[in-house]
Scaffold this motif. Structure first.
Motif, PDB file in Angstrom:
ATOM      1  N   PRO A 158      58.079  52.105  55.608  1.00  0.00           N
ATOM      2  CA  PRO A 158      57.407  53.364  55.948  1.00  0.00           C
ATOM      3  C   PRO A 158      55.924  53.284  55.679  1.00  0.00           C
ATOM      4  O   PRO A 158      55.487  52.545  54.801  1.00  0.00           O
ATOM      5  CB  PRO A 158      58.073  54.373  55.004  1.00  0.00           C
ATOM      6  CG  PRO A 158      58.515  53.563  53.836  1.00  0.00           C
ATOM      7  CD  PRO A 158      58.821  52.187  54.345  1.00  0.00           C
ATOM      8  N   PRO A 159      55.133  54.031  56.474  1.00  0.00           N
ATOM      9  CA  PRO A 159      53.699  54.105  56.185  1.00  0.00           C
ATOM     10  C   PRO A 159      53.479  55.026  54.987  1.00  0.00           C
ATOM     11  O   PRO A 159      54.386  55.756  54.569  1.00  0.00           O
ATOM     12  CB  PRO A 159      53.112  54.716  57.448  1.00  0.00           C
ATOM     13  CG  PRO A 159      54.221  55.552  57.999  1.00  0.00           C
ATOM     14  CD  PRO A 159      55.513  54.889  57.611  1.00  0.00           C
ATOM     15  N   LEU A 160      52.281  54.993  54.517  1.00  0.00           N
ATOM     16  CA  LEU A 160      51.886  55.941  53.472  1.00  0.00           C
ATOM     17  C   LEU A 160      51.605  57.268  54.152  1.00  0.00           C
ATOM     18  O   LEU A 160      50.910  57.328  55.163  1.00  0.00           O
ATOM     19  CB  LEU A 160      50.623  55.424  52.781  1.00  0.00           C
ATOM     20  CG  LEU A 160      50.039  56.296  51.682  1.00  0.00           C
ATOM     21  CD1 LEU A 160      50.988  56.382  50.486  1.00  0.00           C
ATOM     22  CD2 LEU A 160      48.676  55.748  51.242  1.00  0.00           C
ATOM     23  N   VAL A 161      52.218  58.345  53.659  1.00  0.00           N
ATOM     24  CA  VAL A 161      52.006  59.644  54.300  1.00  0.00           C
ATOM     25  C   VAL A 161      51.467  60.628  53.270  1.00  0.00           C
ATOM     26  O   VAL A 161      52.055  60.843  52.219  1.00  0.00           O
ATOM     27  CB  VAL A 161      53.311  60.177  54.899  1.00  0.00           C
ATOM     28  CG1 VAL A 161      53.055  61.469  55.646  1.00  0.00           C
ATOM     29  CG2 VAL A 161      53.933  59.144  55.830  1.00  0.00           C
ATOM     30  N   LEU A 162      50.328  61.240  53.615  1.00  0.00           N
ATOM     31  CA  LEU A 162      49.724  62.225  52.725  1.00  0.00           C
ATOM     32  C   LEU A 162      49.573  63.543  53.450  1.00  0.00           C
ATOM     33  O   LEU A 162      49.647  63.613  54.678  1.00  0.00           O
ATOM     34  CB  LEU A 162      48.320  61.761  52.278  1.00  0.00           C
ATOM     35  CG  LEU A 162      48.273  60.754  51.128  1.00  0.00           C
ATOM     36  CD1 LEU A 162      48.373  59.346  51.692  1.00  0.00           C
ATOM     37  CD2 LEU A 162      47.008  60.970  50.315  1.00  0.00           C
ATOM     38  N   ARG A 163      49.408  64.613  52.651  1.00  0.00           N
ATOM     39  CA  ARG A 163      49.053  65.874  53.284  1.00  0.00           C
ATOM     40  C   ARG A 163      47.795  66.427  52.654  1.00  0.00           C
ATOM     41  O   ARG A 163      47.557  66.262  51.459  1.00  0.00           O
ATOM     42  CB  ARG A 163      50.205  66.864  53.241  1.00  0.00           C
ATOM     43  CG  ARG A 163      50.569  67.390  51.869  1.00  0.00           C
ATOM     44  CD  ARG A 163      51.787  68.326  51.982  1.00  0.00           C
ATOM     45  NE  ARG A 163      52.437  68.464  50.680  1.00  0.00           N
ATOM     46  CZ  ARG A 163      53.750  68.623  50.521  1.00  0.00           C
ATOM     47  NH1 ARG A 163      54.556  68.647  51.565  1.00  0.00           N
ATOM     48  NH2 ARG A 163      54.268  68.762  49.313  1.00  0.00           N
ATOM     49  N   TYR A 164      46.996  67.081  53.518  1.00  0.00           N
ATOM     50  CA  TYR A 164      45.720  67.646  53.098  1.00  0.00           C
ATOM     51  C   TYR A 164      45.692  69.108  53.536  1.00  0.00           C
ATOM     52  O   TYR A 164      45.959  69.407  54.702  1.00  0.00           O
ATOM     53  CB  TYR A 164      44.549  66.909  53.768  1.00  0.00           C
ATOM     54  CG  TYR A 164      44.528  65.400  53.507  1.00  0.00           C
ATOM     55  CD1 TYR A 164      45.346  64.542  54.261  1.00  0.00           C
ATOM     56  CD2 TYR A 164      43.711  64.852  52.537  1.00  0.00           C
ATOM     57  CE1 TYR A 164      45.329  63.181  54.029  1.00  0.00           C
ATOM     58  CE2 TYR A 164      43.683  63.491  52.300  1.00  0.00           C
ATOM     59  CZ  TYR A 164      44.493  62.647  53.052  1.00  0.00           C
ATOM     60  OH  TYR A 164      44.481  61.297  52.821  1.00  0.00           O
ATOM     61  N   PHE A 165      45.408  69.996  52.590  1.00  0.00           N
ATOM     62  CA  PHE A 165      45.221  71.410  52.956  1.00  0.00           C
ATOM     63  C   PHE A 165      43.735  71.633  53.091  1.00  0.00           C
ATOM     64  O   PHE A 165      42.989  71.528  52.111  1.00  0.00           O
ATOM     65  CB  PHE A 165      45.835  72.337  51.898  1.00  0.00           C
ATOM     66  CG  PHE A 165      47.347  72.186  51.817  1.00  0.00           C
ATOM     67  CD1 PHE A 165      48.165  72.815  52.757  1.00  0.00           C
ATOM     68  CD2 PHE A 165      47.956  71.427  50.818  1.00  0.00           C
ATOM     69  CE1 PHE A 165      49.546  72.676  52.689  1.00  0.00           C
ATOM     70  CE2 PHE A 165      49.326  71.278  50.741  1.00  0.00           C
ATOM     71  CZ  PHE A 165      50.137  71.919  51.685  1.00  0.00           C
ATOM     72  N   VAL A 166      43.300  71.924  54.342  1.00  0.00           N
ATOM     73  CA  VAL A 166      41.849  71.928  54.589  1.00  0.00           C
ATOM     74  C   VAL A 166      41.410  73.169  55.341  1.00  0.00           C
ATOM     75  O   VAL A 166      42.204  73.834  56.007  1.00  0.00           O
ATOM     76  CB  VAL A 166      41.430  70.689  55.400  1.00  0.00           C
ATOM     77  CG1 VAL A 166      41.889  69.405  54.722  1.00  0.00           C
ATOM     78  CG2 VAL A 166      41.984  70.759  56.829  1.00  0.00           C
ATOM     79  N   LYS A 167      40.096  73.450  55.216  1.00  0.00           N
ATOM     80  CA  LYS A 167      39.445  74.467  56.055  1.00  0.00           C
ATOM     81  C   LYS A 167      38.209  73.820  56.657  1.00  0.00           C
ATOM     82  O   LYS A 167      37.511  73.075  55.974  1.00  0.00           O
ATOM     83  CB  LYS A 167      39.019  75.667  55.197  1.00  0.00           C
ATOM     84  CG  LYS A 167      40.166  76.545  54.751  1.00  0.00           C
ATOM     85  CD  LYS A 167      39.613  77.756  53.981  1.00  0.00           C
ATOM     86  CE  LYS A 167      40.749  78.744  53.695  1.00  0.00           C
ATOM     87  NZ  LYS A 167      40.242  79.880  52.909  1.00  0.00           N
ATOM     88  N   PRO A 168      37.911  74.080  57.935  1.00  0.00           N
ATOM     89  CA  PRO A 168      36.724  73.478  58.552  1.00  0.00           C
ATOM     90  C   PRO A 168      35.466  73.911  57.822  1.00  0.00           C
ATOM     91  O   PRO A 168      35.363  75.053  57.376  1.00  0.00           O
ATOM     92  CB  PRO A 168      36.723  74.032  59.975  1.00  0.00           C
ATOM     93  CG  PRO A 168      38.106  74.500  60.217  1.00  0.00           C
ATOM     94  CD  PRO A 168      38.641  74.923  58.876  1.00  0.00           C
ATOM     95  N   THR A 169      34.556  72.990  57.697  1.00  0.00           N
ATOM     96  CA  THR A 169      33.247  73.325  57.140  1.00  0.00           C
ATOM     97  C   THR A 169      32.452  74.036  58.220  1.00  0.00           C
ATOM     98  O   THR A 169      32.243  73.508  59.314  1.00  0.00           O
ATOM     99  CB  THR A 169      32.512  72.040  56.721  1.00  0.00           C
ATOM    100  OG1 THR A 169      33.344  71.348  55.786  1.00  0.00           O
ATOM    101  CG2 THR A 169      31.167  72.351  56.118  1.00  0.00           C
ATOM    102  N   HIS A 170      32.092  75.268  57.979  1.00  0.00           N
ATOM    103  CA  HIS A 170      31.521  76.124  59.031  1.00  0.00           C
ATOM    104  C   HIS A 170      30.283  75.550  59.680  1.00  0.00           C
ATOM    105  O   HIS A 170      30.093  75.678  60.883  1.00  0.00           O
ATOM    106  CB  HIS A 170      31.269  77.533  58.479  1.00  0.00           C
ATOM    107  CG  HIS A 170      32.534  78.346  58.503  1.00  0.00           C
ATOM    108  ND1 HIS A 170      32.838  79.231  59.515  1.00  0.00           N
ATOM    109  CD2 HIS A 170      33.610  78.356  57.662  1.00  0.00           C
ATOM    110  CE1 HIS A 170      34.022  79.759  59.296  1.00  0.00           C
ATOM    111  NE2 HIS A 170      34.524  79.247  58.159  1.00  0.00           N
ATOM    112  N   SER A 171      29.508  74.890  58.870  1.00  0.00           N
ATOM    113  CA  SER A 171      28.251  74.369  59.421  1.00  0.00           C
ATOM    114  C   SER A 171      28.506  73.271  60.455  1.00  0.00           C
ATOM    115  O   SER A 171      27.643  72.921  61.234  1.00  0.00           O
ATOM    116  CB  SER A 171      27.386  73.812  58.292  1.00  0.00           C
ATOM    117  OG  SER A 171      28.107  72.793  57.625  1.00  0.00           O
TER     118      SER A 171
END
Lengths: 423, 144, 378, 501
Positions: free
Chosen positions: C111-124
């Motif tokens: 299996p590949p390495l699987v990560l999760r990221y909780f993100v919000k776009p940087t407005h600029s």
């Protein structure tokens, strides 16, 4: 006493026309047919062909042997009608009395027999019935040469038949040319030529003054004083309507029985057609006796339809004749012999002789010999009184439907009824 | 269109051999219909099988009869003696004469035994159409 | 994954063909439930797949990060991870990153390495784009230009879990029995031409839109060319990708309701349209005239899901199976009835939807609730 | 026969005298007066030199006595100077004129339709049996918007005019004057029966054909023959004709002898005058002029009718086509170099223009690249010979195709290529009433309907094999095509993969 819905006196073409017309509208009404001749209906014009041996006994029949049966006709053959009570609608024969509702008289004509010395000798014949032809035929073995008095149609056809039977024939005609009622001088010459080719002499402007012989004919003298040997003399100078039955009755007569456009006589319910009738000639706009077969059938048919409750008028009238002499065709129609004030177009080539008579830009009559194909289209010009316009020039080349004015052509190409009776 | 194949078809059908080459070469048959032409206009004419056939009225021998069932006007060549009264009577010019020792009148007989008359079958342009009933038995158009 | 085309389509076929099992279940009251049942259900259709791909999508799993985009990313090398994380750092505020929990499973290999990221776009960084469009762009950027990285889930409060293996094995591997969501879809795959790779498994997703699909779209060529006119790059060469983009273009971007979407991709027959009342006829004719190139022609059944909604749809003449069932608040969609009966032996209603008739399940709290029930009552 | 003629006869007329029955059908059917009857010897003769090889006599001969074949007499063979080159040069040195030809380019250029193969479904998806399942060929021609708005289940957007056809096969421009009234009537009737369209060409619209208005495309060409508001409004589509595949860059010339009677009335020009279509439209010297004419025509028809612009397929066709779409054309009609003609200078016909396959592929690709493919329908024309050509064109990106020569063949044409002479033994390209009436519109209509119906059936079969049940799923779907025997450059321009890939 039997009562017929329709009674017909005379077993003629007109009678057949009437019977076939009646049965096309009335399948049940009774029909009684009374004929003094004992034969099944036969074709009168064929008697000369019978004489010549061209036509057998059975082919003499104008309609098949079961005709009366199929058409529900009670035929009294050999039963001469002796008298008719027009008021009471009765007729008497030797066998008894019959009643009728409608009556057609189509008794035809009888030969005119001139008073000639020696006319009662054996070997003198008239040519009008099958029996005449039979008697003549049985007499032929005794005949080497014959003299025919009369250059009309009957005379010439009889002469032709005799020639074909191996007899040497001389035709004697009082008038200046043969077929003077039908043909002009030049076309008459064409006909004479046909006879001359067969070695037949045709003498005009003379007549038979005396027939000589012991019991039988041996020679005949002509009015010009000459005498010729012959074993047979045929008298064919014409026919006259048989009017005996209507003499001194309410039925109006002139030269024949006078009929209106519906072919009805002066007595309601009593009709006449064929050679006995004096019917309307549309071309002349007057009544006349015109003894030709197509008109007899058409007249009988109009009479029959009217007897059966229809409403038809007879508009045919015009004289039409088609025949051949020794295989050479000769047709004539309309007022071919009437030339006063008329324009004549004539042609004579290897296809034959033709002559067209034009009055007021309309064709009133014509004669064609030799090539006669499509003569009917020309006759129709006469009957329908179609203005010729530019058509005159085409007459000699032969007219086709394609030459007719567009409107008439279209009507013809789409139409399906060719009879000229008005509906 | 004035190809006259209808005449060819008719001749073959009414020939003894019923074979297009043999019939033409041996018999010189006669067509019972005729194509008329005048410039670009052309059409075929033949017997209309009239309700009241003048040819039959005029026939002196009884050779011409109208079949009450089919409406077809028939000509019995056996009975015909060649007086040509029918030719004079027919306003369509649709009766002709046969060749041979004893010429007789000849006309369209609707090709007995055939589903479609030979002329109709032979027409490559459908100018000839078989029509039923009230209409004339064979109707023709100027397109012929 | 710079070499995504090669990975997904190693032989350079004109398109990647696969056939499958699909399953979806939803609690329309919004009650969340674990992945145990859907795992059993999809396992029941084991033989419809061949072990070369399985996956699930689940909605409502991250309530604590409901306003964050949850990126599930697989890496096959450390460099890939480094490059991707640089892009993330440059464009997003990352509230949390972590490994996806997994448990060792014998059948899951390499299996590949699987990560999760909780993100919000940087407005600029938005440069006038909406947040959604910005996220789509960045996901595309990573997927098409960065080595050894593949973003396979990018919606809010939802997640896609997929890989090489049978779907029940994937569910086990990602510990999906431990997650709770109100809507689950699952897919077992039977590719005919694909070497197995993790990114190629279903569900296919874009933002919170996921698609599981069974069938083959013979109109693929023109569907794809049509979408390309609107700037989509079809790198995966799969029908599923095309369906996903169709959903994105028609429903998300052009705002067409699901029924209209269904009428475009599973268009009514002209013979039916000709019999409609003038108003409907005019609408359906216009849909076919304008969107003829988006007609998905060929056998398919598909479950499309996004936040609060699950849509089941088959092709216009229903050449692929789909069974729907309702049991209380639960709505089921499945390739086979047996899978539904396994997890819900008693149902209120079970039926085979007409070809082209969408079956729509919506959370009852949404304002369009009455409409969503319409197909169910049908 | 002039002895100064150096030409060998092109055809040999052989008559089997054992079979010939002198019925003279051949004589009557030959407008070239090849056959004649000699009464003296009772024999038919043939003047071989006049024969154009149209085969009319051979098919009409009731005994099969005639065989018309290429004349075996040849000039000495020469690899460079073919018989045709020789013949043309000899002909020109006699007349000093331009060699004319009818029909389409008959040179041996590659036919790319024959190098494209179609797909069929196996295993992974089912093929569809069109005899049992619905199969839709209905097509709408006209500009489409990018998207539409729907509110409360109702259509809010107003679409530009759309013209419905039941199968994507239309009859291409064949003008009255070039063809007989009978031929054009047959095209109109067949179009009506089939639910498709026919194109009047540039010769105006005869009044008797106004009744087929629902199936008519009217043309506005450089000669503007017969153009008035009634004409424009009698159509479903108005087509501006810029060029024609058979003679790109060349105008038209209908000789005065053909401008007779109804032709002159319909064209709105005096009888007996030559009908000249200038090479350019003299109010269109550039793209902005085209736009003005397009909108003038839209104004004149109250924006009720799509406006089509027809051009010959030439080298930079893609760029021209995008310009046309941006100028407001609702339909782009592309005519490939194999398209037919009534008359063209042979040198132009055989050497100018490009194949429709490439023109079509390039235009469709370019319009998609520019994102404006929706804004116009594409009609492809020029040499479609069967339903496979048609379906391949659809797959390359055409909305519909124009068929001209195929329609003429259905009506009887045998491609003798003498249309420009006004003599047509089949009654098609003639105004001679004697010849024209050979074409019975009823039969011709039936044959046209049969042809298009047959092709449509075949297209349905092929669609079914591809696994789609609607023509729009094939339109532009080049994945269903594979190229065989093509170079990479050709494959790339056509946008198709090689067989086996």
């Amino acid at each position: 006493m039997k009562t017929f819905t329709y009674a017909i006196i005379g077993n003629s073409v007109a009678a057949i026309g009437a019977i076939e017309a009646i049965r096309s509208v009335d399948r049940t009404g009774s029909i009684g047919l009374f004929s003094d001749e004992p034969h099944h209906v036969y074709s009168r014009p064929l008697i000369t062909h019978y004489l010549a041996g061209e036509v057998s006994e059975e082919k003499m029949l104008y309609r098949p042997p079961d005709f009366y049966e199929r058409y529900g006709v009670q035929a009294f053959l050999g039963a001469q009608v002796e008298s008719v009570e027009f008021e009471n609608r009765r007729l008497q024969t030797a066998g008894g009395e019959s009643a009728f509702e409608k009556l057609l008289i189509s008794v035809g004509g009888r030969p005119i027999v001139p008073k000639i010395a020696g006319g009662d000798l054996r070997g003198v014949f008239t040519m009008n019935t099958w029996d005449d032809a039979r008697e003549m035929k049985s007499y032929l073995p005794a005949v080497r040469s014959a003299m025919v008095l009369g250059g009309g149609l009957t005379g010439l056809k009889t002469a032709e038949a005799l020639v074909e039977a191996g007899v040497r024939v001389t035709v004697v005609e009082l008038a200046e040319r043969v077929l003077s009622m039908l043909l002009d001088r030049r076309s008459a010459e064409v006909v004479v030529k046909q006879f001359e080719n067969q070695g037949t002499r045709i003498l005009t402007g003379t007549t038979i003054s005396e027939i000589r012989g012991g019991e039988c004919v041996e020679s005949a003298s002509l009015s010009d004083g000459s005498t010729a040997e012959c074993q047979m003399v045929v008298l064919a100078i014409g026919v006259t309507p048989r009017l005996d039955l209507v003499q001194d009755t309410p039925v109006r007569t002139n030269r024949g029985i006078f009929v209106d456009r519906r072919m009805e006589t002066s007595v309601p319910g009593v009709f006449a057609a064929g050679d006995v009738a004096e019917a309307y000639d549309a071309l002349l706009d007057q009544n006349r006796v015109l003894p030709v077969l197509p008109n007899a059938y058409a007249g009988g048919r109009v009479a029959g339809l009217n007897m059966a409750g229809g409403e038809r008028t007879y508009d045919l009238g015009a004289s039409v004749n088609s025949t051949t002499f020794f295989g050479y065709p000769v047709v004539s129609a309309g007022s071919s012999a009437i030339e006063e004030g008329a324009e004549i177009i004539e042609g004579d080539d290897e296809n034959g002789y033709r002559r067209f008579i034009i009055q007021d830009d309309r064709l009133t009559g014509f004669v064609m010999t030799g090539e006669v194909n499509r003569a009917g289209i020309v006759l129709d010009l006469v009957r329908e009184r179609i203005p010729l316009n530019g058509l005159k020039d085409r007459l000699l080349d032969g007219i086709g439907l394609i030459d007719l004015p567009e409107e008439i052509r279209h009507k013809k190409l789409r139409g399906g009824t060719c009879c000229h009776e008005k509906h | 269109m004035a190809c006259r194949l209808c005449e060819v078809g008719c001749k073959v059908e009414h020939s003894e051999h019923k074979h297009v080459i043999k019939s033409f070469k041996r018999e010189k048959p006669v067509a019972r219909l005729l194509v008329e032409e005048s410039g670009p206009l052309s059409f075929a004419t033949q017997c209309r099988h009239c309700d009241e056939p003048a040819c039959m009225f005029g026939c002196i021998t009884g050779a011409i009869t109208k079949d009450p069932e089919t409406g077809i006007v028939n000509l019995n060549a056996e009975k015909c003696i060649g007086c040509w009264t029918c030719i004079l009577m027919c306003p369509y010019g649709s009766i002709t004469r046969t060749n041979g020792a004893r010429p007789t009148a000849a006309k369209c007989d609707m090709c007995p035994g055939r589903e479609v008359p030979a002329c109709v079958e032979a027409c490559p342009n459908r100018a000839l159409v078989l029509m039923e009933d009230e209409e004339p038995a064979v109707a023709l158009e100027d397109a012929a | 994954m710079r070499n995504i085309e090669a990975l997904n389509n190693p032989f350079g076929d004109a398109k990647v063909i696969s056939n499958c099992s699909i399953f979806g279940m939803m609690d329309r009251t919004g009650r969340r439930f674990s992945g145990r049942d859907i795992s059993r259900a999809i396992a029941n259709m084991h033989d419809r797949g061949n072990g070369l791909g399985g996956g699930l999508a689940v909605y409502g799993i991250y309530p604590e990060f409901a306003d964050h985009y949850a990126l599930h990313i697989m890496f096959t090398s450390a460099q890939g991870r480094k490059a991707t994380e640089a892009i993330l750092a440059a464009n997003f505020q990352i509230s949390r990153d972590e490994d996806l929990p997994t448990q060792p499973t014998a059948e899951i290999v390499n299996p590949p390495l699987v990560l999760r990221y909780f993100v919000k776009p940087t407005h600029s960084r938005l440069e006038g784009l909406s947040e959604d469009d910005f996220v789509v762009r960045k996901v595309m950027e990573i997927n098409t230009s960065v080595e050894d990285s593949f973003v396979f889930s990018s919606g809010k409060n939802m997640g896609v879990f997929k890989g090489v293996g049978f779907p029940e094995q994937i569910a086990h591997y990602f510990c999906l029995e431990d997650y709770e969501g109100y809507l689950w879809t699952a897919h077992g795959r039977f590719p005919t031409n694909s070497q197995a790779w993790w990114g190629g498994a279903h569900p296919f997703s874009l933002l919170d839109w996921t698609v599981v699909h069974n069938g083959e779209i013979s109109s693929y060529g023109i569907n794809r060319r049509y979408l390309e006119m609107f700037g989509y790059h079809c790198t995966m060469h799969t029908d599923t990708e095309v369906i996903t983009y169709a959903v994105d273009l028609l429903m998300r971007k052009q705002g067409l309701p699901v029924e209209i979407f269904a009428d475009i991709v599973s268009a009514k027959l002209w013979t039916d349209i000709d019999r409609m009342d003038p108003e409907s006829r005019q609408l359906r004719s216009a849909l076919r005239q304008v969107y003829g190139s988006m007609l998905l022609n060929g056998p398919f059944s598909v479950i499309i899901a996004h936040e609060g909604e699950m849509i089941g749809l088959t092709d216009r003449v229903r050449l692929r199976p789909m069974v729907a069932a309702a049991a209380g608040p639960m709505l089921f969609l499945s390739s086979e009835e047996a899978a539904i009966r396994l997890v819900s032996p008693e149902v209120d209603r079970i039926w085979v939807p007409q070809g082209g008739e969408p079956v729509v399940g919506r959370l009852e709290c949404t304002s369009e609730a009455p409409k969503s029930d319409q197909p169910l009552a049908a | 026969m002039a002895l100064a003629c150096f030409k060998l006869p092109e055809f040999l007329v052989e008559r089997d005298y054992d079979k010939c029955i002198n019925c003279r059908v051949c004589e009557r059917q030959c407008g070239w007066e090849v056959h004649s009857y000699d009464e003296e010897v009772d024999k038919m003769f043939a003047d071989t030199e006049k024969c154009v090889g149209c085969q009319r006599c051979a098919v009409m001969c009731p005994t099969g006595a005639l065989v018309i074949s290429p004349h075996p007499g040849r000039y000495r063979e020469h690899g460079n100077w073919t018989q045709e080159h020789l013949r043309d040069a000899i002909r020109q040195s006699e007349t000093g004129g331009v060699v004319l030809a009818g029909s389409g380019n008959d040179k041996d250029y590659p036919v790319y339709w024959d190098k494209l193969l179609l797909n069929a479904s196996q295993v992974t998806n089912p093929s569809i049996d069109p005899l049992r399942e619905p199969m839709e060929l209905r097509t709408y021609l006209g500009a489409k918007p990018e998207s539409i708005e729907v509110r409360d289940g109702k259509l809010v957007s107003q679409l530009p005019p759309q013209v419905q056809v039941e199968t994507p096969i239309l009859f291409s421009a064949l003008s009255y004057g070039a063809i007989s009234f009978q031929a054009q009537e047959a095209l109109a009737r067949a179009a009506a029966e089939l639910g498709i369209l026919y194109n009047t060409g540039e010769g105006g619209l005869h009044h008797d054909l106004y009744r087929y208005r629902g199936n008519t495309i009217v043309q506005v060409a450089s000669g503007r023959f017969g153009v008035d508001p009634d004409y424009l409004n009698a159509a479903r589509i108005v087509e501006i004709k810029i060029g024609q595949g058979a003679k790109p860059g060349i105008g038209g010339h209908l000789p005065g002898e053909k401008v007779v009677g109804e032709v002159s009335v319909t064209r709105m020009i005096p009888a007996g005058t030559d009908a000249i279509s200038p090479a350019p439209q003299h109010d269109i010297y550039s793209i902005e002029d085209l736009s003005m004419l397009i909108y003038a025509l839209k104004e004149a028809t109250n924006y009720q009718k799509p406006v089509s612009v027809k051009i010959a397929a030439v080298h930079n066709v893609a760029a021209i086509a995008t310009g046309m779409v941006r100028a407001g054309a609702d339909i782009i009609a592309l005519d490939g170099f194999r398209g037919g003609t009534g008359a063209a200078p042979k040198i132009i016909r055989d050497n100018v223009g490009i194949p429709i396959e490439f023109a079509l592929a390039a235009v469709d690709t370019r319009l998609r690249q520019e994102g404006i493919r929706n804004r116009a329908s594409i009609i492809a024309g020029g040499g479609f010979r069967n339903s496979a050509d048609v379906i391949k064109a659809i797959a390359l990106g055409a909305d519909a195709v124009y068929i001209g020569t195929a329609a003429l063949v259905a009506m009887g044409c045998t491609l003798c290529q003498k249309c420009y002479t006004g003599i047509c033994n089949w009654g098609i390209t003639t105004q001679n009433p004697y010849l024209a009436k050979r074409l019975n519109p009823e039969i011709a209509t039936e044959r046209l309907v049969n042809l298009v119906t047959g092709w449509s059936h075949e297209i349905k079969e092929m669609l079914g094999g591809l696994g789609v049940n609607s023509i729009e799923s094939l339109r532009g779907n080049r994945l269903h095509l594979r190229g065989i025997g093509l170079t990479h450059g050709e494959l790339e321009t056509l946008g198709v993969r090689m067989v086996g890939q």
